[in-house]
Write a protein that holds these residues in place. Structure first.
Motif, short mmCIF file in Angstrom:
data_model
loop_
_atom_site.label_atom_id
_atom_site.label_comp_id
_atom_site.label_asym_id
_atom_site.label_seq_id
_atom_site.Cartn_x
_atom_site.Cartn_y
_atom_site.Cartn_z
N GLN A 18 50.60 19.62 46.45
CA GLN A 18 51.54 20.61 45.92
C GLN A 18 52.95 20.03 45.82
OE1 GLN A 18 51.65 24.29 48.09
NE2 GLN A 18 53.38 25.10 46.94
N GLU A 19 53.39 19.38 46.87
CA GLU A 19 54.75 18.82 46.88
C GLU A 19 54.88 17.71 45.85
OE1 GLU A 19 55.62 17.63 50.85
OE2 GLU A 19 55.53 19.67 51.66
N GLU A 24 55.05 19.24 42.32
CA GLU A 24 56.36 19.86 42.09
C GLU A 24 57.41 18.79 41.81
OE1 GLU A 24 57.04 22.21 45.52
OE2 GLU A 24 55.58 23.77 44.98
N ALA A 48 59.43 18.34 38.29
CA ALA A 48 60.89 18.42 38.32
C ALA A 48 61.51 17.19 37.67
CB ALA A 48 61.38 18.58 39.75
N HIS A 59 60.66 24.92 38.02
CA HIS A 59 59.66 25.59 38.86
C HIS A 59 60.18 27.00 39.11
CE1 HIS A 59 57.29 25.72 42.92
NE2 HIS A 59 56.75 26.49 41.99
N THR A 67 55.75 30.81 41.61
CA THR A 67 54.91 30.11 42.58
C THR A 67 54.05 29.01 41.95
OG1 THR A 67 54.82 32.07 43.99
CG2 THR A 67 53.10 30.42 44.31
N SER A 68 53.36 29.34 40.87
CA SER A 68 52.43 28.38 40.26
C SER A 68 52.83 27.97 38.85
CB SER A 68 51.02 28.98 40.23
OG SER A 68 50.58 29.35 41.51
N PHE A 114 55.52 26.34 35.86
CA PHE A 114 56.56 25.36 35.56
C PHE A 114 56.79 25.36 34.05
CE2 PHE A 114 54.05 24.21 39.19
CZ PHE A 114 54.93 23.72 40.14
N THR A 157 60.92 31.82 42.26
CA THR A 157 61.61 30.92 43.18
C THR A 157 63.11 31.19 43.21
OG1 THR A 157 61.80 29.24 41.44
CG2 THR A 157 59.87 29.13 42.88
N GLN A 205 58.34 30.51 50.17
CA GLN A 205 57.47 30.20 49.04
C GLN A 205 56.14 29.62 49.53
OE1 GLN A 205 59.55 27.77 46.08
NE2 GLN A 205 61.48 28.70 46.71
N ARG A 206 56.22 28.76 50.54
CA ARG A 206 55.02 28.11 51.05
C ARG A 206 54.12 29.10 51.82
NH1 ARG A 206 56.27 24.51 48.01
NH2 ARG A 206 56.83 22.36 48.56
#
Length: 400
Positions: free
Chosen positions: A238-239, A242, A246, A252, A255-256, A258, A339, A385-386
């Protein structure tokens, strides 16, 4: 992207806590697919013996007519066609459906009209026709480009078909979303990043990245696949996704979700800001605000029951008014997926409740480091968020 003006309907003098109605969207559900995926818990049914395309379009338009009293005079700013697999329908059917919708309701001339599509050859050969019918945003359910992961997910397309579908979609649509999944059986971090890199390299404008979740009442729940990534690897994926998005200039914003600047999904944003949506079709859910409160309703799930209900005058299986105690949780369940958060004033605008009902749960959320301290904004921290579910539970039964 030009954003349509926000249309609101005043409720002044009608005795409601709401002072105006939120924007209204339209959701249309198409319940058939070629084959049910083992992870899917949506209302979808394999079209083993085909389906009555014209009859279903007739039913959707009749459903809209039966629902008109609840939304009379309100403009519709976005339309979303979900499933199932809407792209199994012909462009001619979609053209007739959209023409029928425009004849019955005030569809904004700049409305975002999204259709979900599969990357199979049968569907992507119709993309041009869908665009000509008035659909202006396509969401393609790719999930992965890797053949072994597609097989594990029970998908009927291969990686080459997925790439070809995106290429064709981008020749006809300025706004294309690709759905991807990560934390797949046996998936490595490099493989998860590779799927994202392929989509980025093809020039998509929006990307949805979902963690594979084993849902009840799915084949995966009965026979859970082996070698699922553990929590640490899933978090690393996930990280990394993201960070990769980015770096590519994607925002972002949910949550899911982009998006490249100017390409956020307006329909989904209406969900997350607790807007209204009329749900038509088998199993469709809806949320409608009125002078006496907010109502949620669901249509009959089985296509045969839905069609029979429409013929009898209503296919609504359930309808209930959202209680005051439930409103804070329902609002936060949507808004805290964003976010960037939402203005605190939106809570009162969309629920009719005073912000004071949030004081105690907000204090607990701030103390837990799950929401940012701010006098006018509701914004989750990165930890919020996590651990969104942990954050949301703090708002249960807080409407009194």
């Amino acid at each position: 992207m030009i954003q349509p003006p926000v249309h609101t309907v005043s409720l002044a003098g009608l005795g409601s806590g709401l002072t105006q109605l939120p924007p209204l969207s339209l959701y249309l559900h198409f319940p058939w697919c070629v084959r049910k995926c083992p992870y899917c818990d949506f209302n979808s049914h394999e079209a083993r013996n085909g389906f009555d395309e014209a009859g279903y379009v007739d039913a959707l338009l009749a459903d809209l007519e039966q629902a008109l009293p609840a939304v009379w005079g309100r403009p519709v700013t976005t339309v979303f066609m979900g499933g199932g697999t809407p792209s199994l329908f012909s462009p001619a059917a979609m053209d007739r459906l959209l023409a029928g919708i425009r004849a019955r309701i005030r569809l904004h001339p700049d409305a975002e009209i999204t259709m979900e599509a599969n990357p199979g050859t049968f569907e992507f050969e119709k993309f041009r026709g869908f665009r000509e019918a008035g659909i202006n945003r396509l969401s393609i359910g790719v999930q992965s480009f890797a053949p072994h992961h597609l097989r594990a997910l029970g998908r009927i397309h291969d990686g080459n078909e997925a790439r070809r579908a995106i290429e064709i979609a981008l020749t006809h649509f300025d706004n294309v979303n690709v759905d991807l999944m990560y934390a797949l059986p046996g998936q490595t971090l490099a493989e998860a990043l590779d799927d994202v890199s392929v989509a980025l390299g093809m020039g998509v404008t929006h990307l949805s990245a979902y963690h594979l979740t084993i849902e009840p009442n799915t084949l995966f729940a009965v026979r859970t696949p082996a070698n699922l990534p553990d929590d640490d690897l899933s978090a690393d994926m996930q990280e990394a996704l993201e960070a990769c998005l980015a770096e590519a200039g994607f925002e972002h914003y949910e949550t899911s979700a982009f998006a490249r600047p100017g390409h956020r999904a307006r329909h989904n944003l209406n969900y997350w800001t607790f807007g209204d949506y009329l749900g038509l079709g088998a199993g469709a859910h809806g949320k409608i605000s009125a002078h006496d409160g907010i109502v949620r309703e669901m249509r009959e799930k089985q296509p045969t029951a839905y069609l029979a209900g429409i013929a009898a005058g209503s296919a609504i299986q359930s309808r209930h008014k959202v209680g005051r105690k439930d409103l804070p949780f329902e609002f936060m369940m949507n808004a805290l997926r964003l976010t960037e958060g939402v203005p605190l004033a939106l809570f009162t605008e969309r629920t009719g409740l005073p912000p004071s009902v949030l004081q105690a749960p907000l204090q607990r959320a701030e103390q837990a480091g799950l929401i940012e301290p701010h006098p006018t904004m509701l914004r989750p921290t990165l930890a919020g968020q996590r651990f969104l579910n942990d954050l949301l539970t703090l708002f249960l039964n807080e409407g009194d």
